[in-house]
Write an enzyme that holds these catalytic residues in place. Structure first.
Site, mmCIF file in Angstrom:
data_model
loop_
_atom_site.group_PDB
_atom_site.id
_atom_site.type_symbol
_atom_site.label_atom_id
_atom_site.label_comp_id
_atom_site.label_asym_id
_atom_site.label_seq_id
_atom_site.Cartn_x
_atom_site.Cartn_y
_atom_site.Cartn_z
ATOM 1 N N HIS A 19 0.866 -1.128 -0.118
ATOM 2 C CA HIS A 19 0.078 0.023 0.021
ATOM 3 C C HIS A 19 0.995 1.262 0.027
ATOM 4 O O HIS A 19 1.826 1.354 0.945
ATOM 5 C CB HIS A 19 -0.902 0.009 1.220
ATOM 6 C CG HIS A 19 -1.957 1.122 1.240
ATOM 7 N ND1 HIS A 19 -2.805 1.192 0.542
ATOM 8 C CD2 HIS A 19 -1.846 2.191 2.043
ATOM 9 C CE1 HIS A 19 -3.638 2.322 0.723
ATOM 10 N NE2 HIS A 19 -2.961 2.979 1.588
ATOM 11 N N GLY A 45 -10.295 -6.387 6.822
ATOM 12 C CA GLY A 45 -10.828 -5.183 6.593
ATOM 13 C C GLY A 45 -9.876 -4.516 5.306
ATOM 14 O O GLY A 45 -9.307 -5.310 4.673
ATOM 15 N N ASP A 83 -6.794 -2.657 4.094
ATOM 16 C CA ASP A 83 -5.660 -2.060 4.629
ATOM 17 C C ASP A 83 -5.491 -1.940 5.965
ATOM 18 O O ASP A 83 -4.613 -1.101 6.609
ATOM 19 C CB ASP A 83 -5.202 -0.445 3.962
ATOM 20 C CG ASP A 83 -5.549 -0.582 2.505
ATOM 21 O OD1 ASP A 83 -5.089 -1.619 1.636
ATOM 22 O OD2 ASP A 83 -6.053 0.313 1.890
HETATM 23 C C1 GAR Z 1 1.460 0.677 -6.211
HETATM 24 O O1 GAR Z 1 1.680 1.993 -6.066
HETATM 25 C C2 GAR Z 1 0.869 -0.019 -4.937
HETATM 26 O O2 GAR Z 1 1.203 0.334 -3.842
HETATM 27 C C3 GAR Z 1 -0.640 0.423 -5.472
HETATM 28 O O3 GAR Z 1 -1.032 0.482 -6.601
HETATM 29 C C4 GAR Z 1 0.432 0.625 -7.361
HETATM 30 C C5 GAR Z 1 0.656 -0.316 -8.477
HETATM 31 O O4 GAR Z 1 1.754 -0.028 -8.996
HETATM 32 N N1 GAR Z 1 -1.622 -0.322 -4.696
HETATM 33 C C6 GAR Z 1 -2.802 0.041 -4.200
HETATM 34 O O5 GAR Z 1 -3.150 1.202 -4.035
HETATM 35 C C7 GAR Z 1 -3.707 -0.946 -3.296
HETATM 36 N N2 GAR Z 1 -4.540 -0.263 -2.864
HETATM 37 P P1 GAR Z 1 2.259 -1.213 -9.925
HETATM 38 O O6 GAR Z 1 1.212 -2.146 -10.766
HETATM 39 O O7 GAR Z 1 3.368 -0.661 -10.844
HETATM 40 O O8 GAR Z 1 2.920 -2.475 -9.191
#
Ligand code: GAR
Length: 219
Positions: free
Chosen positions: A112, A146, A148
């Site tokens: 996250h 939950g 996160d």
């Molecule tokens: C990342 O920043 C990850 O932390 C976030 O999505 C992005 C995916 O990037 N995840 C969330 O927000 C989950 N709620 P990626 O596809 O380049 O790994």
């Protein structure tokens, strides 16, 4: 040689976290193997990365299912068929149901892009900027029922600069995501994570040298 950890990865987007983990598995620095990649989005860059790495991949489109539970049951079935030890959510933008969590207790990780428990949910880099925090970062945690909220395994802190935009802050956080996610998986693969209630301890402990951070600096 001991058996490699079998990972199933779920991703909805570009998959840069997934790629960081694929790279670490392939260069031998992670004693693990990604054996299945699932995306809910047929256009996900993650599926292209799977293809290039020669990893079996499935697109399971949530829109084809009448309920979240039915969608999750299909994913759980695919992960169980592949005899997965650990599930990693790598930019998987669906909330997972109890059915999924209970099928893999303390065996699902998520990354996250904020310092939980601050800023759960979506668009969190923007929310951190709007709130005016001086530090943000990223968190890898076990997934519970939950959003996160599960036990925290590892966090990295980055400063928030006056000049930051959502894009620059997100990019600074993403660099750290690519460091901490493989490390969390490595600790799991080495059998070093102990979950007691909300707390995860590392056994044996890291020889961590505590240091405080200030932003702006004190001088
Ligand atoms: C990342 O920043 C990850 O932390 C976030 O999505 C992005 C995916 O990037 N995840 C969330 O927000 C989950 N709620 P990626 O596809 O380049 O790994």
């Amino acid at each position: 040689m001991s058996k490699k950890l079998r990972i199933g990865a779920l991703a909805s987007g570009g998959g840069t976290n997934l790629q960081a983990i694929i790279d670490r598995c392939q260069d031998g620095s992670l004693p693990a193997e990604i054996v299945l990649i699932i995306s809910n989005n047929q256009d996900a860059g993650a599926l292209e990365r799977a293809r290039k790495a020669g990893i079996p991949a499935l697109c399971i489109d949530h829109r084809s299912y009448a309920s979240r539970e039915e969608f999750d049951r299909t994913i759980v079935g695919a992960l169980q068929d592949a005899e997965i030890d650990l599930v990693i959510l790598a930019g998987f933008m669906r909330i997972i149901s109890e059915i999924f969590v209970e099928a893999f207790p303390n065996r699902i990780m998520n990354i996250h892009p904020a310092l939980l428990p601050a800023f759960p949910g979506l668009h969190v880099q923007r929310k951190a900027l709007e709130y005016g925090v001086r530090f943000s970062g990223c968190t890898v945690h076990f997934v519970d029922t939950g959003t996160d909220t599960g036990p925290i395994i590892i966090q990295a802190v980055v400063p928030v600069l006056d000049s930051d935009t959502e894009a620059t802050l997100s990019a600074r956080i993403l660099v750290q995501e690519h460091q901490i996610y493989p490390r969390a998986i490595q600790l799991f693969a080495e059998g070093r994570l102990r979950v007691e209630g909300r707390r995860v301890s590392i056994d044996p402990p890291d020889d961590y040298c505590p240091q405080s951070l200030t932003n702006p600096t004190l001088r």
